[in-house]
Design an enzyme around this catalytic site. Structure first.
Site, PDB file in Angstrom:
ATOM      1  N   GLY A 189       0.800  -1.222   0.000  1.00  0.00           N
ATOM      2  CA  GLY A 189       0.000   0.000   0.000  1.00  0.00           C
ATOM      3  C   GLY A 189       0.828   1.265   0.000  1.00  0.00           C
ATOM      4  O   GLY A 189       0.323   2.343  -0.284  1.00  0.00           O
ATOM      5  N   GLY A 190       2.101   1.155   0.337  1.00  0.00           N
ATOM      6  CA  GLY A 190       2.983   2.306   0.281  1.00  0.00           C
ATOM      7  C   GLY A 190       2.626   3.403   1.271  1.00  0.00           C
ATOM      8  O   GLY A 190       1.917   3.188   2.255  1.00  0.00           O
ATOM      9  N   LYS A 230      -5.607  11.538   7.126  1.00  0.00           N
ATOM     10  CA  LYS A 230      -6.932  12.141   6.937  1.00  0.00           C
ATOM     11  C   LYS A 230      -7.946  11.537   7.907  1.00  0.00           C
ATOM     12  O   LYS A 230      -8.933  12.181   8.273  1.00  0.00           O
ATOM     13  CB  LYS A 230      -7.399  11.976   5.493  1.00  0.00           C
ATOM     14  CG  LYS A 230      -6.842  13.047   4.551  1.00  0.00           C
ATOM     15  CD  LYS A 230      -5.357  13.219   4.703  1.00  0.00           C
ATOM     16  CE  LYS A 230      -4.731  14.253   3.826  1.00  0.00           C
ATOM     17  NZ  LYS A 230      -3.270  14.323   4.011  1.00  0.00           N
ATOM     18  N   SER A 232       5.084  23.717   5.562  1.00  0.00           N
ATOM     19  CA  SER A 232       4.456  23.370   4.297  1.00  0.00           C
ATOM     20  C   SER A 232       3.345  22.349   4.544  1.00  0.00           C
ATOM     21  O   SER A 232       2.833  22.240   5.658  1.00  0.00           O
ATOM     22  CB  SER A 232       5.493  22.851   3.306  1.00  0.00           C
ATOM     23  OG  SER A 232       4.987  22.877   1.985  1.00  0.00           O
ATOM     24  N   TYR A 233       2.988  21.575   3.529  1.00  0.00           N
ATOM     25  CA  TYR A 233       1.752  20.792   3.544  1.00  0.00           C
ATOM     26  C   TYR A 233       1.692  19.787   4.688  1.00  0.00           C
ATOM     27  O   TYR A 233       0.742  19.777   5.483  1.00  0.00           O
ATOM     28  CB  TYR A 233       1.579  20.113   2.179  1.00  0.00           C
ATOM     29  CG  TYR A 233       1.652  21.104   1.051  1.00  0.00           C
ATOM     30  CD1 TYR A 233       0.518  21.803   0.642  1.00  0.00           C
ATOM     31  CD2 TYR A 233       2.860  21.407   0.440  1.00  0.00           C
ATOM     32  CE1 TYR A 233       0.588  22.769  -0.356  1.00  0.00           C
ATOM     33  CE2 TYR A 233       2.945  22.374  -0.552  1.00  0.00           C
ATOM     34  CZ  TYR A 233       1.800  23.050  -0.953  1.00  0.00           C
ATOM     35  OH  TYR A 233       1.873  24.018  -1.917  1.00  0.00           O
ATOM     36  N   LEU A 258       1.841  21.540   8.292  1.00  0.00           N
ATOM     37  CA  LEU A 258       0.667  22.314   8.691  1.00  0.00           C
ATOM     38  C   LEU A 258      -0.519  21.417   9.026  1.00  0.00           C
ATOM     39  O   LEU A 258      -1.300  21.722   9.933  1.00  0.00           O
ATOM     40  CB  LEU A 258       0.294  23.309   7.598  1.00  0.00           C
ATOM     41  CG  LEU A 258       1.355  24.368   7.285  1.00  0.00           C
ATOM     42  CD1 LEU A 258       0.810  25.393   6.314  1.00  0.00           C
ATOM     43  CD2 LEU A 258       1.863  25.040   8.547  1.00  0.00           C
ATOM     44  N   GLU A 291       9.410  27.851  10.477  1.00  0.00           N
ATOM     45  CA  GLU A 291       9.600  27.838   9.029  1.00  0.00           C
ATOM     46  C   GLU A 291      10.768  28.748   8.645  1.00  0.00           C
ATOM     47  O   GLU A 291      10.838  29.904   9.073  1.00  0.00           O
ATOM     48  CB  GLU A 291       8.326  28.305   8.321  1.00  0.00           C
ATOM     49  CG  GLU A 291       8.476  28.659   6.849  1.00  0.00           C
ATOM     50  CD  GLU A 291       9.058  27.539   6.007  1.00  0.00           C
ATOM     51  OE1 GLU A 291       9.853  27.835   5.095  1.00  0.00           O
ATOM     52  OE2 GLU A 291       8.713  26.355   6.247  1.00  0.00           O
ATOM     53  N   ASP A 323       6.413   8.538  -6.617  1.00  0.00           N
ATOM     54  CA  ASP A 323       7.245   9.591  -6.028  1.00  0.00           C
ATOM     55  C   ASP A 323       8.709   9.534  -6.437  1.00  0.00           C
ATOM     56  O   ASP A 323       9.402  10.551  -6.434  1.00  0.00           O
ATOM     57  CB  ASP A 323       7.174   9.521  -4.500  1.00  0.00           C
ATOM     58  CG  ASP A 323       5.790   9.848  -3.958  1.00  0.00           C
ATOM     59  OD1 ASP A 323       4.869  10.036  -4.773  1.00  0.00           O
ATOM     60  OD2 ASP A 323       5.635   9.904  -2.729  1.00  0.00           O
ATOM     61  N   HIS A 335     -28.000  25.081  -5.805  1.00  0.00           N
ATOM     62  CA  HIS A 335     -28.029  25.919  -4.606  1.00  0.00           C
ATOM     63  C   HIS A 335     -28.626  25.107  -3.454  1.00  0.00           C
ATOM     64  O   HIS A 335     -29.581  24.368  -3.660  1.00  0.00           O
ATOM     65  CB  HIS A 335     -28.886  27.159  -4.849  1.00  0.00           C
ATOM     66  CG  HIS A 335     -29.107  27.985  -3.616  1.00  0.00           C
ATOM     67  ND1 HIS A 335     -28.172  28.875  -3.151  1.00  0.00           N
ATOM     68  CD2 HIS A 335     -30.155  28.031  -2.744  1.00  0.00           C
ATOM     69  CE1 HIS A 335     -28.629  29.447  -2.053  1.00  0.00           C
ATOM     70  NE2 HIS A 335     -29.831  28.945  -1.787  1.00  0.00           N
TER      71      HIS A 335
END
Length: 460
Positions: free
Chosen positions: A41-42, A53, A180-181, A184, A201, A309, A442
């Site tokens: 799955g890396g 997440k 950075s990502y 944070l 930073e 990557d 809407h």
């Protein structure tokens, strides 16, 4: 001298590109050796997207519970059980990995080898005592946290995005080095769990690859939640302290050091290519260790490809999976797909999230184009007001001459989903008029995109 087992294809690494490629190749009647030295799955499944997440969702629940009174909902004092948070995260990860392992086990003519792979020649790969020969070889080895040689870094205990996955306690004061990502996301997450958090930073602003208005908005969101930011930290150093670790920051203002109970190093990533024996296969890498590939992900060795990557063409799950799609399309479908057809798109999962597609405003200006821009604060988006989540803004950039959409930023509630309404039009090469005339539902965040498209003005 051992005799090599022969396969039509060898795939090194079971990240996002490896197993689906094995599935396509075996379905086409080829024999495949799939190699994984650690966890199937890396990064995504084990230490990246899935677990982080899941923890972001737990942190959001804690934040929402604390702010319940703003919605007319009374709550008692909120506490966070970090062992329960970790257990929930672990279950999501284990279930995902188990599903992937089951899929691989069911592939006809696919053999999974567990162990570290290294080349012994252009077609030969050794895994432990096994020597494998592949007519084609696909490298999908991913990356890991980068640990720069900063003063004192080897004298302290530190956390990375990988070891953070084993944390089942609340740090008293988490110092995050890297604005950075990855840094944070962890900073806001652990602040919401209840930790004191400081972000250090080196640069003058957060997420420096983003436009300055995005950086400043994210800065405001984090500071509003009580996260301390130390920017312009030119000379970062580390030293042991009775209370944990002292981080020397030498900023232009404020204290010259921060002492925390724990330190998270979130200073970029590096490819897992330094121990593959690539030189024995003749595979070329750049000065940072990324495998050099062409527009269809072939290396300089005709029968070897690099995906994910480790090729430096993207650093996301979705780009790794797209690498698989490009390779499979060219090899099996007579479909000449290319990396250069891909539009850069990604998200930053602070809350509210940032969704990004295409060019930044800075890049658009540098391109020499005549650029039109439209922008709307989330305070003027009905859906955001109704949810009580009005931080952020939306911005769309358009080429004034061709009417093509150049890029977009959506920082706000649902930004990671809303951005796709723009991204899909960019892939369709539809003119901005298509978005201007669209009728969106809407009340949603996306319904403001046509309005923004209508209100375009030349960049000042």
């Amino acid at each position: 001298m051992s005799v090599a087992q022969k396969f039509d294809a060898i795939i090194i690494g079971c990240g996002q590109a490896g197993p689906p490629l094995a599935g396509r190749l075996t379905a086409a009647g080829q024999t495949v050796a799939l190699i994984e030295r650690k966890l199937v799955g890396g990064t995504c499944v084990n230490t990246g997207c899935k677990p982080t997440k899941t923890m972001v969702a737990s942190a959001y629940a804690a934040h929402l519970a604390r702010t319940g009174a703003e919605y007319g909902v009374s709550t008692s004092e909120v506490s966070v059980d970090m062992q329960a948070v970790k257990a929930r995260k672990d279950k999501v990860t284990v279930d995902s990995r188990a599903g992937l392992e089951s899929w691989i086990a069911g592939m006809k003519d696919c053999t999974l080898f567990r162990g570290h792979a290294h080349f012994e020649g252009p077609h030969e790969v050794r895994v432990g005592n096994e020597l494998l020969h592949g007519e084609r070889i696909f490298i999908n080895v991913g990356g890991r946290a980068n640990i720069p040689d900063m003063p004192g870094v080897n004298d302290i205990e530190y956390l990375t995005n990988t070891s953070m996955m084993e944390v089942d306690f609340l740090p008293r004061h988490l110092v995050v080095v890297g604005g950075s990502y990855i840094g944070l996301e962890f900073a806001q997450m652990f602040r919401r769990f209840g930790a004191q958090v400081t972000v250090v930073e080196k640069g003058p602003r957060l997420i420096s690859r983003e436009d300055e208005d995005v950086s400043e908005s994210v800065r405001g969101i984090l500071e509003h939640e009580g996260i301390a930011l130390r920017l312009n930290a030119e000379c970062i150093s580390f030293a042991r302290h009775p209370d944990g670790v002292t981080v020397g920051v030498d900023c232009t203002s404020g204290d010259r050091a921060v002492t925390g109970s724990h330190v998270l190093l979130a200073i970029g990533r590096k490819p897992n290519t330094d121990d593959l024996g690539l030189d024995r296969a003749g595979v070329a890498t750049d000065k940072r260790g990324y495998i050099e590939v062409d527009d269809q992900l072939r290396t300089n060795v005709p029968h070897i490809w690099a995906m994910g990557d480790c090729n430096g063409k993207g650093a996301f799950t979705h780009t790794a999976y797209n690498d698989f799609e490009i390779v499979a399309a060219n090899l099996l479908d007579n479909d000449p797909r290319k990396v250069s057809d891909r539009i850069e798109a990604y998200a930053l999962y602070v809350d509210p999230p940032l969704g990004r597609a295409g060019m930044t405003e800075t890049a658009a200006r540098k391109s020499g184009r005549k650029v039109l821009a439209g922008q709307r604060p989330m305070t003027r988006v009905g859906r955001a007001v109704e949810k009580g989540e009005t931080q952020g803004f939306m911005k769309i950039l358009v080429d004034a001459d061709t009417r093509q959409i150049l890029g977009a930023s959506v920082l706000g509630t649902g930004g990671d989903e809303t951005i796709h309404a723009v991204l899909d039009l960019m892939y369709a090469r539809a003119p901005i008029e298509t978005l201007q005339r669209a009728v969106h539902i809407h009340p949603t965040v996306s319904e403001l995109l046509p309005t923004i498209a209508i209100e375009l003005k030349p960049l000042a």
